[in-house]
Design a protein around this motif. Structure first.
Motif, PDB file in Angstrom:
ATOM      1  N   GLU A 208       0.832  -1.205   0.000  1.00 36.82           N
ATOM      2  CA  GLU A 208       0.000   0.000   0.000  1.00 36.82           C
ATOM      3  C   GLU A 208       0.868   1.257   0.000  1.00 36.82           C
ATOM      4  O   GLU A 208       0.373   2.372  -0.121  1.00 36.82           O
ATOM      5  N   ASN A 290      -1.034  -7.718  -3.754  1.00 37.41           N
ATOM      6  CA  ASN A 290      -1.567  -6.782  -4.730  1.00 37.41           C
ATOM      7  C   ASN A 290      -0.486  -5.919  -5.369  1.00 37.41           C
ATOM      8  O   ASN A 290       0.646  -5.868  -4.923  1.00 37.41           O
ATOM      9  N   TRP A 294      -2.366   0.425  -6.239  1.00 38.39           N
ATOM     10  CA  TRP A 294      -3.450  -0.505  -6.562  1.00 38.39           C
ATOM     11  C   TRP A 294      -3.917  -0.367  -8.014  1.00 38.39           C
ATOM     12  O   TRP A 294      -4.101  -1.349  -8.714  1.00 38.39           O
ATOM     13  N   ASP A 335      -6.530  -4.438  -4.888  1.00 41.25           N
ATOM     14  CA  ASP A 335      -5.936  -5.026  -3.680  1.00 41.25           C
ATOM     15  C   ASP A 335      -6.366  -6.481  -3.513  1.00 41.25           C
ATOM     16  O   ASP A 335      -6.532  -6.969  -2.406  1.00 41.25           O
ATOM     17  N   THR A 337      -5.185  -9.523  -3.205  1.00 43.53           N
ATOM     18  CA  THR A 337      -4.023 -10.357  -2.930  1.00 43.53           C
ATOM     19  C   THR A 337      -4.377 -11.837  -3.083  1.00 43.53           C
ATOM     20  O   THR A 337      -5.514 -12.256  -2.873  1.00 43.53           O
ATOM     21  N   LYS A 364      -8.559 -13.144  -1.878  1.00 38.26           N
ATOM     22  CA  LYS A 364      -9.450 -11.999  -1.673  1.00 38.26           C
ATOM     23  C   LYS A 364     -10.493 -11.847  -2.768  1.00 38.26           C
ATOM     24  O   LYS A 364     -11.577 -11.326  -2.526  1.00 38.26           O
TER      25      LYS A 364
END
Ligand code: CA
Length: 715
Positions: A208, A290, A294, A335, A337, A364
Motif C-alpha cells: 500500500e 496486490n 493498486w 488489492d 491479494t 481476496k
C-alpha cells in the motif's frame, strides 16, 4: 499412542535448560522420549499435527486439521478454560501458537515472542525485539504478527521493522538477527516464517506504500541468505542476480509496460502471509499480494497482466528457481491479494475419480481455486461469495471481468472490496469430511480513480480514491446503512463439487481463522468475542465460550499427558478494526490480547480487562467554511482513514480523533500532525504530505464529525 513422555517433568527441565544434561547422564529409560527436542523436517512431517503444533498451519500441508479426537461432538460441551495468559497489548493479535516439547511459542503485537508452559500457561521467557514504534505508520493493517517458526533448537520471528531473528528455544536469547529489507523503504513483516530443510523462509508487506515484493530463504543455523525470489521485475527489467531472474526474462518482464508508477513505486506483490512446503514435489508454494499502486491505470498504463501480482507461485525448495505460477487476478486494481491460506491435499478431482495432489486457495477476489500441485494447472474454480467484478472464470481459470470494475472517475461499488472475500484468517481442510472451511466475508467498497493522485514518499498510496462517495454531512443513519452491507460467514466448502455444503451466517464481517479436528469439529473465533465449535459435517453449532475480546486468529490444538488442549490468541485490532470502527456496536469493546486455552472439564475464567471509557463529547465548536470542510474530508480520507477509521469513526484501537483533546487547539493539532510530537507512539509527522492549511482543514472535518456523531449513527 504408545509414547508416554513425562511431559510435565520435561517442561520443567526444558525451562531450566537441563534436558541436555539429564539426557547425557542417564541411560535411555522406558519412558524417555522417542525423539530429541530438536525439530527438523522429518519430525514436522511425521508428528504434526497431533500432540504438537510445529508449524504455522499445523503441518507442512497447512490443513489446520488435527488428528486429535479426545474432544469430540459427543463431549465438546465440557470444554472450559484451562488457563489464560495476558499478552499485555491493546493492538491486534493474529498469532497461531506453535507447541513443541510441551512449550508454547506465541507472538503478540510489535513482534514480541512469548514461551509458555503449554500445560499451565506459566511464562518461561519473553523476547522483545524493541521495535522503534514509529515504524507502525508503515503497517497497513496494524502492528500484528502471526507467529513464529521452530527448527533445530531455535525459534524464528519476523519483526515488524523487517528483521528476521533466531532465538534460542530454551532461553529466548537472540542467536542471530538479519535485516531482510531495505529499512529506508516502508517494508513490514507480519507473517509467520516457515522452516524446512535447514532453511527459514520469510516475505514482507508494504504494497500500500510502494515497495517491491519478494520471498527469501535463510540458513537456519547462520542466518546467511540462501536464495531470494522477487515477485515483480526490477524497474529497469534487469536481472537481480536472484533466483527469479530467469522467470522474468522468460515470462515476467513482458507483462509490464516500460513506464508508469510501478517503475518508481516498486510494483508491490508482497509475500506477506502464505508460504507452504510441498514435500512431495520438494517445492515452496507461496501467495503474492496486490499491485502498488493498486490502480493499474496509474501503475502500468500499458494494461498488462503484471506478473506475478496476485499469483500463487511454486519454486524449487533448494534453489528458489521458478517452477510454475497461477495468477488469480491479472492486472490487479483492487488489492486482490493471493496471499490467503494455501492448503495442500489429495482430492478425487480426476474424471476417473483418482486422487490428485492439489493446491487450494480462497483469495481476496472471491473465487475458490483448485490447482494441480505439481504443475500449477487450473483444475477448477468457483465464486464462494457474491461478486460483481467478474462474472465467472474461463476454462483456464482467468476471471471474466465486468467492465465497470476497471474503475474510472465514477466510483464503482464493488464486492469483494480491498479487505477481500477472505483475508489472512486461516482456512482449514478436513480429510475426514472433504470440506474446506472458509472464514468468508462481504465488505464492499466504492472504488474510484483519484484524480489528485501523485507519488507520495513512503505513505499510504494506492491510486484509488478513499473519499469516493463521501460527504462531510452524511444522511442520518449512514453508519447503520454501511453496517447492513457487511456480512460474515463460515462456509463448509466442497472443493471437488466447488459449492458450499453448508454456511453459517455471522452477525459481523471479519471473523476468525478455523481449526478442524478428527473429533468431527471445526472451531472458529468471532469478532463479537464468541469462540464456537461446529459440527464439521453440518455446521451445526455445538458449543461456545465468551472470549471477552476479538477471536480473529487461527486456533490450535495439542495434547499433553493424554489431555487435548484447544487454544486461541485473542485481541482487538488488525486491518478491519482499524478501518471499520463504524461496523461495531458497544458489544465489541477494545480489550487486551490474551492466550486462552481450553480443555475438557476445566472451569477457569477469563479476566475482565476493558479499557476506561472515552469521553465522547466534541472538544471544540464546529467551524470552517464548506470549502475547508470538504478539503478536510479529502485529506482525512487519503491520509488518516486507514488507521483512525473512515468518516472519522474509530474502533478504539487507535484514538478516535473526534474525541481527542488535540482538536480543541489549532497549534496543539499542528504539533502532533506536522511536528510529530507523538512520534514515539507511532503517530509520525505528516509534514511531507500535508500543508499547515490542509492539516487545519482535517481538524475542522474531524470536529464536524464529532458534532455529526448522533446523526451518522441514526440516533
Ligand atoms: Ca494489500
Amino acid at each position: 499412542m504408545k509414547k508416554a513422555t513425562p511431559w510435565r517433568l520435561k517442561v520443567i527441565l526444558f525451562a531450566l535448560g537441563l534436558t541436555a544434561c539429564s539426557d547425557a547422564g542417564n541411560n535411555q529409560s522406558e519412558d524417555a522420549p522417542e525423539t530429541s527436542d530438536t525439530i527438523d523436517t522429518q519430525r514436522i512431517l511425521s508428528t504434526s499435527p497431533q500432540e504438537e503444533w510445529l508449524t504455522y498451519g499445523g503441518g507442512y500441508d497447512e490443513q489446520r486439521h488435527s488428528r486429535l479426537s479426545h474432544v469430540s461432538t459427543e463431549n465438546v460441551e465440557q470444554l472450559g478454560v484451562a488457563w489464560t495468559y495476558d499478552l499485555a497489548t491493546n493492538r491486534g493479535v493474529e498469532a497461531t501458537p506453535i507447541v513443541a516439547n510441551g512449550v508454547m511459542y506465541v507472538t503478540s503485537a510489535w513482534s514480541i515472542v512469548y514461551a509458555l508452559d503449554a500445560k499451565t500457561g506459566e511464562e518461561l521467557w519473553v523476547y522483545d525485539p524493541d521495535v522503534d514504534k514509529s515504524v507502525g505508520v508503515n503497517a497497513c493493517c496494524d502492528v500484528v504478527n502471526r507467529g513464529v517458526a521452530i527448527y533445530g533448537d531455535k525459534v524464528f520471528v519476523g519483526v515488524i521493522d523487517g528483521r528476521l531473528e533466531a532465538l534460542d528455544a530454551k532461553t529466548g536469547k537472540l542467536v542471530w538477527s538479519k535485516t531482510t529489507v531495505d529499512q529506508s523503504k516502508p517494508y513490514t513483516i507480519t507473517g509467520a516464517p516457515r522452516a524446512v530443510n535447514g532453511m527459514v523462509l520469510i516475505g514482507n508487506g508494504g504494497a500500500e506504500f510502494g515497495v517491491r515484493g519478494y520471498i527469501s530463504a535463510y540458513d537456519a543455523e547462520t542466518g546467511n541468505q540462501a536464495w531470494r525470489f522477487y515477485t515483480v521485475p526490477s524497474p529497469e527489467k534487469q536481472p537481480d542476480g536472484a533466483a527469479s531472474d530467469e522467470a522474468f526474462t522468460r515470462i515476467g518482464n513482458v507483462s509490464w509496460g516500460d513506464d508508469g508508477a510501478w517503475t518508481t513505486d516498486g510494483g508491490g506483490g508482497t509475500v506477506w502471509d502464505s508460504i507452504v512446503y510441498d514435500a512431495e514435489n520438494d517445492q515452496i508454494i507461496f501467495g503474492v499480494g496486490n499491485g502498488s499502486p493498486w490502480n493499474r491505470q496509474v501503475r502500468d498504463p500499458s494494461g498488462g497482466d503484471n506478473l506475478f501480482l496476485s499469483s500463487v507461485i511454486a519454486v524449487d525448495a533448494k534453489t528458489g528457481r521458478y517452477k510454475w505460477h497461477f495468477q488469480t487476478t491479472p492486472g490487479d486494481s483492487w488489492d486482490y491479494t493471493a496471499t490467503q491460506s494455501i492448503i495442500l491435499a489429495s482430492l478425487p478431482v480426476d474424471d476417473s475419480g483418482n486422487n490428485r495432489r492439489v493446491v487450494m486457495q480462497a483469495p481476496k477476489n472471491g473465487f475458490f481455486y483448485v490447482l494441480d500441485a505439481k504443475t500449477g494447472e487450473f483444475l477448477s474454480g468457483n465464486a464462494f461469495v457474491p461478486t460483481n467484478w467478474a462474472s465467472g472464470l474461463d476454462t483456464d481459470g482467468r476471471p471474466i471481468e465486468i467492465s465497470d470494475a476497471r474503475y474510472g472517475d465514477v466510483p464503482y461499488l464493488q464486492t469483494p472490496g480491498p479487505l477481500g472475500a477472505h483475508n489472512w484468517h486461516p482456512m482449514a481442510f478436513s480429510p475426514d469430511t472433504g470440506l474446506a472451511y472458509i472464514p468468508a466475508h462481504e465488505i464492499p467498497q466504492a472504488y474510484g480513480f483519484d484524480p489528485r493522485w501523485a507519488i507520495k514518499p513512503a505513505k499510504w498510496n494506492t491510486g484509488a480514491d478513499f473519499a469516493a462517495g463521501l460527504a462531510v454531512d452524511l444522511p442520518p443513519g449512514t453508519l447503520q446503512f454501511l453496517r447492513a452491507g457487511l456480512k460474515g460467514r463460515l462456509i463448509g466448502w466442497d472443493p471437488v463439487a466447488q459449492e458450499a455444503r453448508w454456511t453459517v451466517e455471522h452477525e459481523n464481517a471479519w471473523n476468525g481463522g478455523v481449526l478442524s479436528t478428527a473429533g468431527g469439529l471445526v472451531f472458529q473465533g468471532k469478532l463479537n468475542g464468541e469462540f464456537v465449535a461446529y459440527e464439521a459435517s453440518t455446521g451445526r453449532r455445538l458449543w461456545s465460550h465468551d472470549l471477552k475480546s476479538g477471536g480473529a486468529s487461527g486456533p490450535g490444538t495439542y495434547e499433553i499427558d493424554g489431555e487435548q488442549y484447544v487454544t486461541i490468541t485473542t485481541g482487538w485490532g488488525s486491518a478491519y478494526a482499524l478501518v471499520a470502527g463504524f461496523a461495531y456496536d458497544e458489544k465489541v469493546a477494545p480489550t487486551v490480547g490474551k492466550v486462552v486455552t481450553f480443555k475438557l472439564g476445566a472451569t477457569g475464567s477469563i479476566p475482565d480487562a476493558a479499557f476506561p471509557p472515552v469521553d465522547q463529547t466534541p472538544k471544540a465548536d464546529r467551524y470552517g467554511t464548506t470549502a475547508l470542510l470538504n478539503d478536510g474530508l479529502v485529506h482525512y480520507a487519503r491520509n488518516c482513514a486507514v488507521c483512525h477509521g473512515p468518516v472519522a469513526v474509530s474502533s478504539g484501537v487507535l484514538p478516535d480523533l473526534r474525541w481527542s483533546g488535540y482538536t480543541a487547539d489549532a497549534d496543539a493539532w499542528q504539533a502532533v500532525v506536522a511536528e510529530g510530537v507523538l512520534a514515539d507512539t507511532g503517530m509520525v509527522s505528516f509534514s511531507e504530505l500535508l500543508t499547515a492549511q490542509e492539516i487545519e482543514a482535517i481538524r475542522a472535518y474531524v470536529v464536524a464529525q464529532a458534532h455529526n456523531a448522533n446523526v451518522l449513527a441514526g440516533n
